[in-house]
Structures are given as C-alpha cells and as structure tokens.
Design a protein around this motif. Sequence first.
Motif, PDB file in Angstrom:
ATOM      1  N   GLY A 192     -15.244  -0.315 -28.337  1.00  0.00           N
ATOM      2  CA  GLY A 192     -14.715  -0.816 -27.151  1.00  0.00           C
ATOM      3  C   GLY A 192     -14.765  -2.474 -27.585  1.00  0.00           C
ATOM      4  O   GLY A 192     -15.696  -3.036 -28.345  1.00  0.00           O
ATOM      5  N   LYS A 193     -14.401  -3.010 -26.506  1.00  0.00           N
ATOM      6  CA  LYS A 193     -14.279  -4.615 -26.409  1.00  0.00           C
ATOM      7  C   LYS A 193     -15.662  -5.121 -25.803  1.00  0.00           C
ATOM      8  O   LYS A 193     -16.210  -4.228 -24.845  1.00  0.00           O
ATOM      9  N   GLU A 194     -16.132  -5.944 -26.294  1.00  0.00           N
ATOM     10  CA  GLU A 194     -17.339  -6.294 -26.067  1.00  0.00           C
ATOM     11  C   GLU A 194     -17.834  -6.482 -24.370  1.00  0.00           C
ATOM     12  O   GLU A 194     -18.568  -6.265 -24.007  1.00  0.00           O
ATOM     13  N   LYS A 195     -16.541  -7.261 -23.996  1.00  0.00           N
ATOM     14  CA  LYS A 195     -16.702  -7.140 -22.487  1.00  0.00           C
ATOM     15  C   LYS A 195     -17.038  -6.089 -21.510  1.00  0.00           C
ATOM     16  O   LYS A 195     -17.595  -6.069 -20.565  1.00  0.00           O
ATOM     17  N   TRP A 196     -16.312  -5.217 -21.847  1.00  0.00           N
ATOM     18  CA  TRP A 196     -16.406  -3.924 -21.258  1.00  0.00           C
ATOM     19  C   TRP A 196     -17.141  -2.660 -21.853  1.00  0.00           C
ATOM     20  O   TRP A 196     -17.218  -1.669 -21.340  1.00  0.00           O
ATOM     21  N   CYS A 197     -17.713  -2.959 -22.966  1.00  0.00           N
ATOM     22  CA  CYS A 197     -18.825  -2.123 -23.697  1.00  0.00           C
ATOM     23  C   CYS A 197     -19.686  -1.404 -22.641  1.00  0.00           C
ATOM     24  O   CYS A 197     -20.430  -2.162 -22.088  1.00  0.00           O
ATOM     25  N   GLY A 198     -19.916  -0.338 -22.611  1.00  0.00           N
ATOM     26  CA  GLY A 198     -20.888   0.514 -21.748  1.00  0.00           C
ATOM     27  C   GLY A 198     -20.241   1.183 -20.391  1.00  0.00           C
ATOM     28  O   GLY A 198     -21.106   2.030 -19.942  1.00  0.00           O
ATOM     29  N   ILE A 199     -19.167   0.566 -19.840  1.00  0.00           N
ATOM     30  CA  ILE A 199     -18.909   1.070 -18.659  1.00  0.00           C
ATOM     31  C   ILE A 199     -18.286   2.528 -18.682  1.00  0.00           C
ATOM     32  O   ILE A 199     -18.415   3.313 -17.980  1.00  0.00           O
ATOM     33  N   VAL A 200     -17.730   2.867 -19.818  1.00  0.00           N
ATOM     34  CA  VAL A 200     -17.339   4.184 -20.105  1.00  0.00           C
ATOM     35  C   VAL A 200     -18.323   5.269 -20.206  1.00  0.00           C
ATOM     36  O   VAL A 200     -18.342   6.285 -19.364  1.00  0.00           O
ATOM     37  N   THR A 201     -19.313   4.679 -20.988  1.00  0.00           N
ATOM     38  CA  THR A 201     -20.487   5.431 -21.155  1.00  0.00           C
ATOM     39  C   THR A 201     -21.294   5.797 -19.513  1.00  0.00           C
ATOM     40  O   THR A 201     -21.622   6.809 -19.231  1.00  0.00           O
ATOM     41  N   GLY A 202     -21.160   4.831 -18.779  1.00  0.00           N
ATOM     42  CA  GLY A 202     -21.686   4.805 -17.404  1.00  0.00           C
ATOM     43  C   GLY A 202     -20.760   6.000 -16.658  1.00  0.00           C
ATOM     44  O   GLY A 202     -21.479   6.694 -15.794  1.00  0.00           O
ATOM     45  N   ILE A 203     -19.371   5.687 -16.713  1.00  0.00           N
ATOM     46  CA  ILE A 203     -18.811   6.843 -15.991  1.00  0.00           C
ATOM     47  C   ILE A 203     -18.895   8.223 -16.559  1.00  0.00           C
ATOM     48  O   ILE A 203     -18.927   9.228 -15.787  1.00  0.00           O
ATOM     49  N   ALA A 204     -19.353   8.358 -17.897  1.00  0.00           N
ATOM     50  CA  ALA A 204     -19.510   9.789 -18.433  1.00  0.00           C
ATOM     51  C   ALA A 204     -20.907  10.101 -17.673  1.00  0.00           C
ATOM     52  O   ALA A 204     -20.718  11.412 -17.518  1.00  0.00           O
ATOM     53  N   ALA A 205     -21.787   9.199 -17.519  1.00  0.00           N
ATOM     54  CA  ALA A 205     -23.076   9.770 -17.032  1.00  0.00           C
ATOM     55  C   ALA A 205     -22.895  10.026 -15.572  1.00  0.00           C
ATOM     56  O   ALA A 205     -23.287  10.831 -14.898  1.00  0.00           O
ATOM     57  N   GLY A 206     -21.592   9.434 -14.785  1.00  0.00           N
ATOM     58  CA  GLY A 206     -21.263   9.932 -13.510  1.00  0.00           C
ATOM     59  C   GLY A 206     -20.677  11.239 -13.402  1.00  0.00           C
ATOM     60  O   GLY A 206     -20.683  11.784 -12.172  1.00  0.00           O
ATOM     61  N   ILE A 207     -20.327  11.886 -14.467  1.00  0.00           N
ATOM     62  CA  ILE A 207     -19.768  13.001 -14.516  1.00  0.00           C
ATOM     63  C   ILE A 207     -20.690  14.061 -14.855  1.00  0.00           C
ATOM     64  O   ILE A 207     -20.801  15.166 -14.202  1.00  0.00           O
ATOM     65  N   LYS A 208     -21.603  13.692 -15.964  1.00  0.00           N
ATOM     66  CA  LYS A 208     -22.525  14.594 -16.291  1.00  0.00           C
ATOM     67  C   LYS A 208     -23.807  13.652 -16.687  1.00  0.00           C
ATOM     68  O   LYS A 208     -23.706  12.791 -17.499  1.00  0.00           O
ATOM     69  N   LEU A 209     -24.894  13.840 -16.005  1.00  0.00           N
ATOM     70  CA  LEU A 209     -26.005  12.909 -15.701  1.00  0.00           C
ATOM     71  C   LEU A 209     -26.811  12.626 -17.178  1.00  0.00           C
ATOM     72  O   LEU A 209     -27.400  11.659 -17.448  1.00  0.00           O
ATOM     73  N   THR A 210     -26.567  13.497 -18.090  1.00  0.00           N
ATOM     74  CA  THR A 210     -27.383  13.222 -19.411  1.00  0.00           C
ATOM     75  C   THR A 210     -27.043  11.951 -20.374  1.00  0.00           C
ATOM     76  O   THR A 210     -27.976  11.638 -20.923  1.00  0.00           O
ATOM     77  N   PRO A 211     -25.653  11.609 -20.127  1.00  0.00           N
ATOM     78  CA  PRO A 211     -25.633  10.237 -20.882  1.00  0.00           C
ATOM     79  C   PRO A 211     -26.277   9.119 -20.227  1.00  0.00           C
ATOM     80  O   PRO A 211     -26.261   7.918 -20.835  1.00  0.00           O
TER      81      PRO A 211
END
Length: 412
Positions: free
Chosen positions: A172-191
């Motif tokens: 991912g682009k450095e500017k947005w890196c991490g946001i998808v991982t946070g959204i994934a954690a919002g679906i399933k807490l383990t991330p």
Amino acid sequence: MSSSVSAGPRIRLGNRDGGSLQIACGALIALSGALTAFAFNAIHAKGWIDLEVYREGGAAVLRHTSVYDLIVGERWLKFTYSPFAAILFTPLALVEMEVAVALWVLISILALEALIWILVGRAAVRSRSRRATHTLLVVIAILPLYPVTLTLWNGQIGIILLLAIVLDLTHGKEKWCGIVTGIAAGIKLTPLIFIPYLLVTRRFRAALMAGLGFLGTVILGFLLLPADSRDYWGGAFFDTQRVVAEQGANFFNQSLRGMLMLIPGSWPTTPLWLALCAIVGAGGLLVAAWTAKKAGEIAGITACAIVGLLVSPVSWPHHWVWCIPLLVLWAQRAQRVDATLEKVGVGFLWFIFLLPGYIALAILLIYPSHAGMWLMLLTGSYVLSGLLTLLALAVYFGRSNRLRRRHGSGDE
C-alpha cells in the motif's frame, strides 16, 4: 519516524512475457471450486456454516432485528463478529445461499492465488511465465491443507482478510498504510495484534492509520446499528461462550488457552493463560519486529499473526491460514540456501498442517469415545508449531547477531 519496508517487488500488471496458460489454469481452479460448492450446497445443503451465519447477520440488519439474538442452524450458532461486519454482510442476504456459497468460494480461491502470486514474487522471479508456474504449483500444494480446506468449507473470511492485510502493510501507499488492517480488525478483532506490532517496528503512522481505521468501523456501527453496537462493545465481543462452549474446552481450539483447557483436572487455568499470553505476546512481538528487520515485512507480519493466534482466547484451525505465508517463505529460504535439513523441515510442517486436522476430525466423527489424549496431541500440533517457529526465529537471529559482532570485533 517510519522504517522502510522491505516487501519484495511490487505487483506489476505489465510485462506480458507469457504465463497465460498458467493463469487460465488458476482461473479454472477457482471457477471449478465455486461450481462444485454451488452444486454440493444445492444438493446436500451442508457445509458453509460460517457463511450462513454471515448471511443471517446481514439479513438481521435488513430486517432491523437484533444481530446478537440470532440462533442459526441446527448447531445453534451465534453471530460473533462486529456490527460493522454485519453491515458488510448484507449483500449476502440478497442472494440465495447457493449463489452466496459459489461467490464466496470463488473470491476466496482467487484471494489465495493472489496472495501466493505476491509471495512467489519475493523470490525475484523475473519471468512472468515462470512466476505464474510457481504460483500455480504452490496453489495446488496449499489447497489441500486443513486450515485452507476448512476455510473454504465453512465459508470463512480468513484468506480474504489475510490478503488484505498483506497488501495493506507491504504494497500500500505509505500515506494510507495501515488503514485496511484497521478495517479488517473492525470486521474480525484478531488483526488488532498488528497495531502493537507496527508500534514496535516504529511504523508509527501506519499504527495510527490502523487505529483510525478500526475506530471508524466502530463509529459507523454505532451510527447505523446503535443497539447492536451497545450489546457487542458492552461485553458480547469478549464472551467466549458465544464462540465455544465449556469455557473454551474444545479439541479444535488451537490457542494457548485451548490447550490449557484440555489438561485433565480442576485447576485455575486463567492465571496461567494470562501469564503465558504476556510472555508469548511481548516476546513474540519483539521476535516479529526482529524478523521484519532481518527477513522482510511479510515475514514479520506472519510472525506477528502467529503471536495473535497463540494468545487469542479461541483460534480455530481455519484461523491458521497464516501457515500459507509461513510455508512459502520457509520453502523459499530453504531453496535459496540449499539446506537439506530445512527442506525436510518445510515438508514436515506441510505435513502437520495437512493430516492431523483430518485425522482428529475423523476420530471425533467415527470413534468419539476414543478421542482423549490422541486428539490433544494431534490438534496441539498447531500451537507447538507456532511456538517453535517463534523460538527458532529468536535463536537464529540472535545467533546471527552474535556471529556478526564477533566477526566485527575480530576485524578490529
């Protein structure tokens, strides 16, 4: 601030130097899996129990009824994901179950193939045709593994989230890196385990974006499903009784807690579990950060995911789809250093994630009264493999550092 990410080559859509046949074979595998799933579900209406729960959760949102009062199927399953996840699952409720099954299996297999394409690319395979061939062969070797098969059979979201996290943290682009991982954690807490990992690896912006992504899913859940959000964040998210009966005492719970619950006798397991989580969690995250620095970001996040699987209250076998990058990365290293012992180790680890789960399932189905210690040994192989992986990484990198320092002092 943020450390540089060593993730191997980026995904390139140009460079048309062959591989069309292999890509067609990969598409055929995904399509065949989807059609087989459609036909089997239409005839037998069995399997894909988790997908059915997802679908019913989405249907409850559309009906404006409580998601967490759901009782699904003959096994009395409950919806255990977040309100945000229930919102995302609403499209599944708009199609028949057979169609949902076919689409979910198709997307999951394509996600698996995309993940392996990325992993194969780490080996700097320049020819697109050769990379496609390697990807196809690895897919064929990975598909029979018990965590992968169980993910497809249950209609789980694990492979999709795995791909999303790898893409986010490594491509991912450095500017947005991490946001998808946070959204994934919002679906399933383990991330959520990746947020402290990003902090330890000094990727502070990515950790912040992951936290904001997760917080955004919580806020959206409260805005659209306020009652369900109060129920979930008010305590339902930590109620393991919704996931597994008898306080986690299940042969298929592949976490430290699950293994402790199988030890005979009446004794307080919670204090020991918490102590082990503190040790494995803190030490494992340091090892994961070390791994990222020495072996690349994908290796680091794989080690971090193993830490998360071990310390989680419940880790079903299908949660262990992180064995995919673990096996591929180790196989690449074994090939690169041409070490026979490591090649044997890769084969043994592949065997562990292939057979024990099927054997344990067969014993439970055919000879349930003869389960006992055999099942404990068989299903505990995942936990032992995870612990040994972290220990091996710590020993290897520690020894490398000592040799480097000794060599440096010798030069002086």
